[in-house]
Design a protein around this motif. Structure first.
Motif, PDB file in Angstrom:
ATOM      1  N   TRP A  90       0.831  -1.207   0.000  1.00 17.84           N
ATOM      2  CA  TRP A  90       0.000   0.000   0.000  1.00 17.84           C
ATOM      3  C   TRP A  90       0.868   1.260   0.000  1.00 17.84           C
ATOM      4  O   TRP A  90       0.635   2.181  -0.770  1.00 17.84           O
TER       5      TRP A  90
ATOM      6  N   LEU B 202       1.678   6.893  -6.624  1.00 19.53           N
ATOM      7  CA  LEU B 202       0.629   7.852  -7.004  1.00 19.53           C
ATOM      8  C   LEU B 202       1.045   9.284  -6.713  1.00 19.53           C
ATOM      9  O   LEU B 202       0.766  10.201  -7.491  1.00 19.53           O
ATOM     10  N   HIS B 203       1.720   9.473  -5.590  1.00 19.41           N
ATOM     11  CA  HIS B 203       2.177  10.832  -5.272  1.00 19.41           C
ATOM     12  C   HIS B 203       3.128  11.350  -6.333  1.00 19.41           C
ATOM     13  O   HIS B 203       3.034  12.467  -6.787  1.00 19.41           O
TER      14      HIS B 203
ATOM     15  N   LEU C 185       1.057  12.004  -9.532  1.00 21.34           N
ATOM     16  CA  LEU C 185       0.020  13.022  -9.512  1.00 21.34           C
ATOM     17  C   LEU C 185       0.506  14.359  -8.980  1.00 21.34           C
ATOM     18  O   LEU C 185       0.073  15.404  -9.426  1.00 21.34           O
TER      19      LEU C 185
ATOM     20  N   ALA D 169       7.818  13.322   2.227  1.00 22.87           N
ATOM     21  CA  ALA D 169       6.732  12.355   2.431  1.00 22.87           C
ATOM     22  C   ALA D 169       7.050  11.033   1.753  1.00 22.87           C
ATOM     23  O   ALA D 169       6.891   9.956   2.338  1.00 22.87           O
TER      24      ALA D 169
ATOM     25  N   LEU E  86       5.749  10.666  10.066  1.00 22.32           N
ATOM     26  CA  LEU E  86       4.759  10.577   9.001  1.00 22.32           C
ATOM     27  C   LEU E  86       3.514  11.385   9.366  1.00 22.32           C
ATOM     28  O   LEU E  86       2.967  12.122   8.542  1.00 22.32           O
TER      29      LEU E  86
ATOM     30  N   THR F  74       2.357  14.615   7.348  1.00 21.83           N
ATOM     31  CA  THR F  74       1.028  14.678   6.739  1.00 21.83           C
ATOM     32  C   THR F  74       0.239  15.860   7.307  1.00 21.83           C
ATOM     33  O   THR F  74      -0.452  16.564   6.570  1.00 21.83           O
TER      34      THR F  74
ATOM     35  N   ASN G 125      -1.745  22.890   2.583  1.00 21.65           N
ATOM     36  CA  ASN G 125      -2.526  22.831   1.347  1.00 21.65           C
ATOM     37  C   ASN G 125      -4.011  23.092   1.518  1.00 21.65           C
ATOM     38  O   ASN G 125      -4.692  23.456   0.571  1.00 21.65           O
TER      39      ASN G 125
ATOM     40  N   MET H 152      -6.803  24.580  -1.114  1.00 23.33           N
ATOM     41  CA  MET H 152      -7.737  23.590  -1.642  1.00 23.33           C
ATOM     42  C   MET H 152      -9.176  24.078  -1.479  1.00 23.33           C
ATOM     43  O   MET H 152      -9.986  23.970  -2.390  1.00 23.33           O
TER      44      MET H 152
ATOM     45  N   ASN I 116     -13.457  16.558  -5.586  1.00 19.07           N
ATOM     46  CA  ASN I 116     -12.134  15.956  -5.697  1.00 19.07           C
ATOM     47  C   ASN I 116     -11.167  16.529  -4.664  1.00 19.07           C
ATOM     48  O   ASN I 116     -10.379  15.815  -4.063  1.00 19.07           O
TER      49      ASN I 116
ATOM     50  N   TYR J 187      -8.594  15.035  -1.105  1.00 23.49           N
ATOM     51  CA  TYR J 187      -7.259  15.234  -0.529  1.00 23.49           C
ATOM     52  C   TYR J 187      -7.363  15.420   0.977  1.00 23.49           C
ATOM     53  O   TYR J 187      -6.648  14.785   1.753  1.00 23.49           O
TER      54      TYR J 187
ATOM     55  N   THR K 279      -8.447  12.106   2.737  1.00 21.11           N
ATOM     56  CA  THR K 279      -7.416  11.063   2.740  1.00 21.11           C
ATOM     57  C   THR K 279      -6.345  11.362   3.769  1.00 21.11           C
ATOM     58  O   THR K 279      -5.978  10.508   4.575  1.00 21.11           O
ATOM     59  N   HIS K 280      -5.858  12.589   3.701  1.00 19.22           N
ATOM     60  CA  HIS K 280      -4.696  12.877   4.542  1.00 19.22           C
ATOM     61  C   HIS K 280      -5.077  13.056   5.996  1.00 19.22           C
ATOM     62  O   HIS K 280      -4.332  12.636   6.876  1.00 19.22           O
TER      63      HIS K 280
ATOM     64  N   MET L 108     -10.830  11.258  -4.719  1.00 14.55           N
ATOM     65  CA  MET L 108      -9.669  11.725  -5.472  1.00 14.55           C
ATOM     66  C   MET L 108      -9.525  11.040  -6.817  1.00 14.55           C
ATOM     67  O   MET L 108      -9.148  11.650  -7.805  1.00 14.55           O
TER      68      MET L 108
ATOM     69  N   ARG M 227      -5.727  17.188 -13.128  1.00 19.41           N
ATOM     70  CA  ARG M 227      -5.136  15.918 -13.538  1.00 19.41           C
ATOM     71  C   ARG M 227      -5.092  15.859 -15.047  1.00 19.41           C
ATOM     72  O   ARG M 227      -6.139  15.957 -15.687  1.00 19.41           O
TER      73      ARG M 227
END
Ligand code: HEM
Lengths: 380, 674
Positions: free
Chosen positions: A329, A336-337, A340, B22, B81, B85, B92, B96, B163, B167, B170-171, B627, B652
């Motif tokens: 994962w 992906l990072h 994208l 990251a 991490l 994050t 961001n 966003m 979308n 972000y 997820t984060h 996303m 994208r």
């Protein structure tokens, strides 16, 4: 390109043909029949999953037309096979249709043979630029999926014939999930084949399925893995039925991306470039496949931890299989990072996707072979 | 704040929220995770010492490799991490959210012309209404702005802004999951250990004697521990395995095991196991509730989840025949034992302690083969292991077995695992006894052959005869007499044969084949050794047959037949007798009767972080799908008399986007044409 010429959009339901509605009716009828026979054996989860399946497969069939004949074929032929057993397992080796076609073992052998033939056709098409050979390849792949699904269905039934307490869905050990892997990966491939209107990638994707089939055959002939085994208590859980397929959509997608990655690498060096789709297409398939795989793999891992919380007493135990799922994962999250966020494209990402296959393969097989842990249900 | 420290904290912020950092973290975490899967975690330390040797054992221990995922350095990577994050979100999120809301309706004509995806059309009439209708049809939301000079209208439209929420979801989910896991981790305990407030207990002492410093109060925030309860007993603690020791976690209630159930498939694998338990109040001892616990169906009581994890022996009573392996007598003596306890015996004038460690009523083995070490380690009695595929062929239940250690007066012990029933190996029946010196070693099996009546007695009598030097001369005499028949043979040939036979029997009786081979090595020239060895073996085998006849006669048993079966029996017996010298104990225990008492292995956890983790997981899935499967696209139409400027952008760049651009271009061109 086909996609650019879509007619003015009508509402989705207006575009459905009579066959689409027949298909939905067929699904509803099937579910009703199953309920009328077995509702007393089913708990609320079983029933709701059955009903959800009607919806999911209707929509799937409406959006992807060949699914309709496939599902009808699987249902009709499986029922035919099952009725041929007369409740006696031994008839699998006696009745003509069972012995040569539809007994689970025979159907799976047919699936194997068809996948290998499909691989050859795709390669023939690549070598001779024959569109016809590629079409044959697609047809053979569909046929292989049909046989594989019948094989699983009949195997499911056979497990109950051995003894009602042995009966279980055939996704519980390495042998069975390899069949599932072949079917899911090829379905994913056929989906992309349709989406991009391009059959040349088959020559690259089908070999990974043939390899799985090769393993399956070795496993069956050398280790008699095809014998149906009862479930140990920890596996007798509803979670297995959703955790395992979700995982294999992930594994299948990652494998597909890696194989397309190989095609990309070759084409970017000018090898077979004129016979393969454009680099942008290959890149796009790779990305989509990894994205889909990542989504389902995330779900699968979460389902796994929900299950672990029930069976092992903790949602995360750092058991090797879990840890390797995390590694896979993280690997694709990084991929992906890079793509994208950094906007990176090109051979480097293709290489990474190929390496990803080895990481995935280790999580899928290597852990069972080399490491011991809680997931030892599928040892070789 | 001084200027340099300001730039320093700024660059830390830059680094922490950077993509490069990251990705490096993801990679480092992945690699660090591998270590723990390659090296088996949380094994007894002794196993590691045996595996790596003392030096590397210490190095690895210092690095924390036996429990990687709880080491400070691993948790630090995770913390980085989370920090990375979080700063990334912090950095961001504002833009966003702004992006989500904005239509970018201020875009200038000039900038639109510089878009990679744009097109211009010349028209006659105005098509503003038709274009707006088209945008709405296509699912776009738009904002309309009259150009400053009044010479036209800008339609700024967009779709799929959610979308961007993807972000954020997820984060944030990553951070939430890690925080939830932190609550359930043993970090607080670790801190207490560091400050010496708590200590791991490494001694093997009764739970009641574990001192307070190694006990945790019932109100611990979170824990995950195990306890084994025999039928009829109860427990109010669980044990947490930590490093090379454990801690005792006191529970806010007591669990009593009333009965343990197990069902098997016809192949002998466990099909279902369950415990009838009762929860009792700690203070009053009153029963609060009764429940049947099964695998996959935990009971949650008072914030503690109770799981059926495994089962084992709860003190089965064993009745055994003890065979003295080195005494001339061939009568067994009675031994009684209870699993998980000890008893003393005397054999060969020495005191030994028998420690009974386990009993299994079923053993699923691949018959036709000796069970492999690996198989013996795969115990189907735990939820955590079990083999669905395994060795498919020949799996059979070979009946009960029991395990024990024999410890001599010096404290040295060997471990034994004996089957109760005879096993068919290579077409003949044996009693099997496995032995090993160390817990991790594979078992070496000694096989005692069974006589015609399928009993051990024949072998034991023959063994008694061959190990008793006082009988050797008589055996040798009889053997010589039967080997060399006829009247005209000189007497000294016979005596010579009898003498060498006695010699062979004496040697074998003292040390088995090894003693014979040592003798040959020492006394016979190299060139003749092979022949000598063959002769000796022949003498040994044939004279043993005489010994067997004598032994049976003495016991009043019928004389053995001189057939092939007996031949094999003699050969097997000689092998076993020779193995006795390496068996490590002077007794063999044969299980005669048992009265089984089960124990249930329960796992208890309190994990308040669980719901947070699952909540975060839900958010993660939502975010990822937002996303990947919702594409954000922006579209501008600058409508002026006689002219339409069309531009598109997306965060994208994918083929889908290219295709969509082409599609809109054609459709819009069609709309504005007339
Ligand atoms: C365990 C850690 C992380 C995971 C699993 C993760 C996962 C993801 C995923 C799956 C995507 C989606 C790719 C896409 O947009 O389709 C993504 C995008 C992104 N990630 Fe992460 N991420 C993590 C950490 C970070 C960190 C630490 C940063 C800060 C540098 C970061 C910055 C971003 C950015 C800027 C995007 C693109 C968002 C967009 O443009 O819509 N990620 N992440």
């Amino acid at each position: 390109m086909e996609l650019t010429q879509t007619a003015p959009q009508e509402s989705f339901f207006k575009r459905l043909s009579w066959f689409d509605w027949l298909f939905a009716a067929f699904l509803i009828g099937g579910a009703g029949y199953a309920l009328s026979l077995y509702s007393s054996y089913m708990n609320v989860y079983d029933k709701s999953i059955l009903l959800a399946a009607v919806g999911v497969f209707s929509i799937l069939g409406w959006n992807w037309k060949p699914i309709r004949p496939l599902m009808i074929g699987v249902a009709v032929l499986s029922m035919f096979a099952i009725s041929n057993y007369h409740g006696d397992l031994a008839r699998g080796n006696q009745a003509f249709f069972l012995k040569y076609l539809f007994a689970s073992q025979s159907a799976i052998m047919w699936m194997s043979a068809l996948f290998i033939m499909a691989t050859l056709s795709y390669w023939l098409s690549l070598a001779t630029r024959s569109e016809f050979a590629a079409k044959v390849g697609s047809g053979l792949t569909w046929a292989a999926i049909l046989m594989g699904l019948i094989g699983l269905m009949v195997r499911w039934y056979e497990s109950y014939l051995i003894s009602p307490d042995v009966g279980h869905i055939p996704i519980s050990n390495l042998y069975e999930v390899f069949i599932l892997f072949s079917i899911i990966t090829s379905l994913l491939y056929l989906h992309y084949e349709r989406l991009y209107n391009n059959r040349q990638m088959g020559a690259f994707v089908l070999p990974v399925i043939s390899a799985a089939v090769g393993f399956l055959l070795w496993y069956a002939f050398d280790r008699q893995a095809q014998e149906i085994q009862p479930l140990v208590p920890a596996l007798q859980s509803y979670w297995m039925k959703i955790h395992v397929p979700a995982n294999f959509i992930g594994y299948g997608s990652f494998s597909l991306a890696a194989m397309v990655g190989i095609a990309y690498l070759l084409a970017s060096k000018g090898i077979l470039a004129s016979r393969l789709p454009k680099l942008e297409v290959l890149d796009d398939v790779m990305y989509k496949s990894i994205a889909v795989g990542f989504g389902f793999f995330t779900i699968a891992t979460i389902l796994g931890s929900l299950w672990a919380a029930e069976a092992w007493g903790g949602y995360w135990s750092w058991d090797p299989k879990e840890t390797w799922a995390l590694i896979v994962w993280l690997n694709y999250a990084a991929w992906l990072h890079i793509r994208l966020v950094k906007g990176l494209r090109g051979p480097m990402l293709a290489w990474w996707a190929v390496v990803g296959l080895f990481v995935t393969l280790f999580a899928f097989l290597g852990v069972n072979m080399f490491l011991s842990g809680l997931h030892s249900y599928g040892t070789l | 704040m001084s200027k340099s420290s300001a730039t320093f904290s700024k660059s830390v912020y830059e680094l922490m929220s950077s993509m490069r950092f990251a990705i490096s973290l993801l990679t480092v975490l992945a690699i660090a995770s591998i270590i723990g899967t390659v090296l088996k975690q949380n094994e007894p330390y002794l196993n590691y010492v045996l595996q790596f040797g003392q030096y590397w054992f210490t190095v690895f221990k210092w690095l924390g490799l036996y429990d990687v995922y709880r080491t400070t350095w691993f948790v630090t990577i995770l913390a980085f991490l989370v920090a990375s994050t979080s700063t990334c979100i912090y950095r961001n999120m504002p833009s966003m959210l702004r992006e989500m809301r904005s239509y970018r309706e201020l875009a200038s004509e000039n900038s639109l012309r510089h878009f990679q995806h744009h097109a211009e059309f010349t028209t006659h009439g105005t098509h503003l209404e038709a274009l707006i209708q088209y945008l709405t049809e296509q699912g776009y939301r738009y904002k309309q702005r009259a150009l400053d000079n009044g010479a036209g209208t800008l339609l700024a439209a967009k779709v799929g802004s959610v979308n961007r929420l993807g972000y954020i979801f997820t984060h944030s989910a990553i951070v939430i999951i890690c925080l939830g896991a932190l609550i359930d981790s043993n970090i607080p305990l670790k801190i207490e250990q560091t400050f010496g407030l708590k200590r791991i207990e490494t001694r093997d002492i009764p739970e009641s004697q574990v001192p307070a410093i190694s006990r945790l109060a019932p109100n611990s925030l979170s824990f995950r521990g195990n306890v084994t309860i025999p039928e009829g007993a109860s427990a109010d603690v669980v044990f947490l395995n930590i490093g090379d020791g454990y801690m005792v976690q006191d529970l806010p209630f007591t669990i009593a095991l009333k009965k343990f159930h197990i069902e098997h498939y016809s192949t002998g694998q466990p099909k279902m196991f369950a415990s009838d338990i009762a929860i009792l109040d700690n203070a009053t001892g009153k029963q609060i509730l009764e429940h049947t616990l099964t695998v996959n169906h935990p009971l949650i009581y008072d914030g503690v989840a109770i799981f059926q994890a495994s089962f084992g022996d709860g003190g089965t009573k064993l009745k055994m025949n003890g065979w003295n392996l080195f005494s001339a007598s061939s009568k067994p003596f009675d031994v009684n034992g209870v699993v998980n306890s000890k008893t003393k015996i005397t054999a060969d004038n020495q005191q030994y302690t028998l420690e009974f460690t386990d009993f299994r009523p079923f053993n699923i083995e691949n018959t036709g083969q000796l069970p492999s070490a690996e198989q013996r380690n795969k115990d189907a009695r735990s939820v955590m292991v079990g083999n669905a595929v395994g060795d498919k062929s020949n799996l059979h239940n070979v009946g009960p077995s029991f395990q024990y250690k024999v410890r001599d007066a010096q404290g040295q012990a060997h471990e034994y695992s004996n089957y109760m029933l005879p096993l068919l190996v290579d077409k003949r029946w044996y009693m099997l006894s496995g032995v090993r010196n160390n817990p991790g070693d594979p078992l070496h099996y000694i096989r005692f052959p069974l006589d015609q009546d399928r009993r051990l007695d024949g072998f034991m009598r023959l063994r008694g005869m061959l190990l008793d030097p006082s009988t050797h001369a008589e055996i040798a005499r009889r053997f010589a007499a039967s080997a060399i028949q006829g009247g005209n043979v000189p007497v000294d040939v016979r005596t010579k044969l009898a003498d060498s036979t006695t010699k062979v029997l004496d040697l074998f009786g003292k040390g088995g084949y090894q003693a014979l081979s040592d003798f040959i090595e020492k006394h016979i020239p190299a060139a003749e050794r092979d022949r000598a060895a063959q002769t000796y073996l022949k003498i040994l085998e044939l004279s043993s047959f005489e010994a067997y006849i004598m032994a049976e006669q003495k016991a009043g048993a019928p004389a053995p037949k001189a057939d092939e079966d007996t031949g094999w029996f003699i050969r097997d017996s000689l092998n076993s007798i020779s193995d006795i010298f390496f068996y490590g104990a002077p007794v063999y225990l044969q299980l005669a009767e048992y009265d089984q008492v089960n124990a249930s292995g329960l796992q208890l956890t309190r994990s308040p972080g669980e719901n947070i983790v699952f909540g975060g997981s839900g958010l993660l899935v939502l975010g990822i799908f937002a996303m990947f499967f919702i594409r954000e696209r922006r579209l501008w139409l600058l409508v002026k008399p006689g002219q339409v400027l069309f531009a598109m952008s997306s965060n994208r760049k994918t083929l889908d986007f290219e295709n969509e651009f082409e599609r809109h271009k054609q459709r819009i061109s069609a709309i504005v044409k007339d």
